[in-house]
Design a protein around this motif. Sequence first.
Motif, PDB file in Angstrom:
ATOM      1  N   ASP A 112       2.667   1.652  -3.450  1.00  0.00           N
ATOM      2  CA  ASP A 112       1.787   2.148  -4.524  1.00  0.00           C
ATOM      3  C   ASP A 112       1.756   3.681  -4.519  1.00  0.00           C
ATOM      4  O   ASP A 112       1.817   4.324  -5.564  1.00  0.00           O
ATOM      5  N   LYS A 131       0.846  -1.211   0.000  1.00  0.00           N
ATOM      6  CA  LYS A 131       0.000   0.000   0.000  1.00  0.00           C
ATOM      7  C   LYS A 131       0.881   1.263   0.000  1.00  0.00           C
ATOM      8  O   LYS A 131       0.611   2.223  -0.724  1.00  0.00           O
ATOM      9  N   TYR A 153      -7.252   4.853   4.606  1.00  0.00           N
ATOM     10  CA  TYR A 153      -5.977   5.607   4.482  1.00  0.00           C
ATOM     11  C   TYR A 153      -5.803   6.635   5.592  1.00  0.00           C
ATOM     12  O   TYR A 153      -4.841   7.380   5.585  1.00  0.00           O
ATOM     13  N   LEU A 201      -5.611   3.491  -8.407  1.00  0.00           N
ATOM     14  CA  LEU A 201      -5.845   2.821  -7.106  1.00  0.00           C
ATOM     15  C   LEU A 201      -7.298   2.958  -6.655  1.00  0.00           C
ATOM     16  O   LEU A 201      -7.651   2.603  -5.531  1.00  0.00           O
ATOM     17  N   LYS A 202      -8.103   3.557  -7.543  1.00  0.00           N
ATOM     18  CA  LYS A 202      -9.547   3.732  -7.304  1.00  0.00           C
ATOM     19  C   LYS A 202      -9.847   4.647  -6.090  1.00  0.00           C
ATOM     20  O   LYS A 202     -10.871   4.523  -5.429  1.00  0.00           O
TER      21      LYS A 202
END
Length: 489
Positions: free
Chosen positions: A298, A295, A444, A338-339
């Motif tokens: 990315d 994560k 997040y 990553l939408k």
Amino acid sequence: MFDKDVYVRRRRTLLERMSSIPEGRRGIAAFLGNAEAPQNYRGNDYRFRQDSTFLYFWGIDEPCFAAILDLDSGEECIYGNDTDIDDIIWMGPQPDVAGKAERIGVSCSAQYADFDKAVRAARSQGRTVHFLPASRYYNTLKMASLLEVPAECIRKVAPVAGGHGCCGKAVSASEELVKAVISMRLIKEECEIEEIDKACDIGYLMHTEARRGCRPGAREQDIVGRMEGITISKGWGVSFTTILSQNGETLHNHSHGQIITPGRMLLIDAGAESNSHYASDFTRTYPCSGKFTQKQKDIYDIVESANELAFSLAKPGVTYRQVHLAVARHILEGLSGLKLVRGDVDEMVAAGIAGLFMPHGLGHNMGLDVHDMEDLGEDYVGYDEDQKRASQPGLGSLRMARRLQPGHVVTDEPGIYFIPALIRKWKMEGTGRDFVNYSALESYHDFGGIRLEDDVLITSDGARRPGSRRLPIKSSEIEEIMEKEREIL
Ligand code: GLY
């Protein structure tokens, strides 16, 4: 300090640039160096840092100096105090003011109090007194008292040669002088570039030390101390207060109280000043475990490629606003993959959606100040007739939007941050609701932030990164080097 010729030439150039003011209306340009500033009681001062414009034109790196350049006659004079026996007892023997003036090619020198008399005399003769907005309150108050106007006039910049100004008096900091100084300091000379190279080399060593110290169980404060020790031993010191935190989502985080914890990331934004006071400014973000989670990687890779994209676009003729917008677009494309956002990327750029993730601009000018000349007014430095400041999130915070020219030195510092309070605010207000995937962003909120910053010198055919080595930046390089360093130490 540079050779005498450098300062002589700069003052001649300034005189020429100010000569667009009609003769007889030019007056004088008054420059104040900084005074000592006590930390608590008089005698226990902060380390002395000279005013950067004073350094640029007059080179003397000592407290309580001032100078006047007569814009009509071209005469110039340096003002300071000769040392008395008390000074010699406490500080050792010093050259006299005349000797210091001679070192920078000025033949007239006088005592500091004579500066006040000269400014008052010019005023009483009805001559314009051009001065710059001071970054220090002491100098603001000194000019206010000399010119008998409230301090806010001294901080306000306006055209003065035509008799304008503020507070109903023809007094304010001089827009003509501000613009002339900025036009010179923005384009770095060869001798300045050498100093920036030195500052970048020290910055490289600071960040290398910090990366080596970034290991689970270490204290953030220890890392700060070790990296700042390097810049004090090799240069003048830090170019700004070090930003180092595992809470990288706070853009300027100066609290260093945490223990390095596996799984988190450490953001380090720090730079050095060379002994001649030229700055460097770098940011790296490291995985505290030595390896990024998928994560983290990315997001990291989007920021790293944004940094590279900006560098590839930065060249003469391109505006830094265009580079900022290309970076905003790149970040949104990455986040769309990553939408975390959705929709047409150009529409998102136009709507300022990148500002949710990167609420700051891509970079700022750098030179004698890490945010070069922002004491003279951010819009005067980063904007001009060609480029006006926008109001959009992110872009509106861009400090440097100008068309790039050889000799500009700027920072390239894209970032992606997940700032829970900002995300909640946008969501509550419905901002960007057509584009932002607020439910995906829920996971997040404890991510933190990533920023990756290099310094960039614009050359005649492109750009180069000052300094002899670039700090590792690719995620694979970072993991590899951290693994090796952890084996060794
Ligand atoms: N790198 C610190 C700053 O730009 O303010």
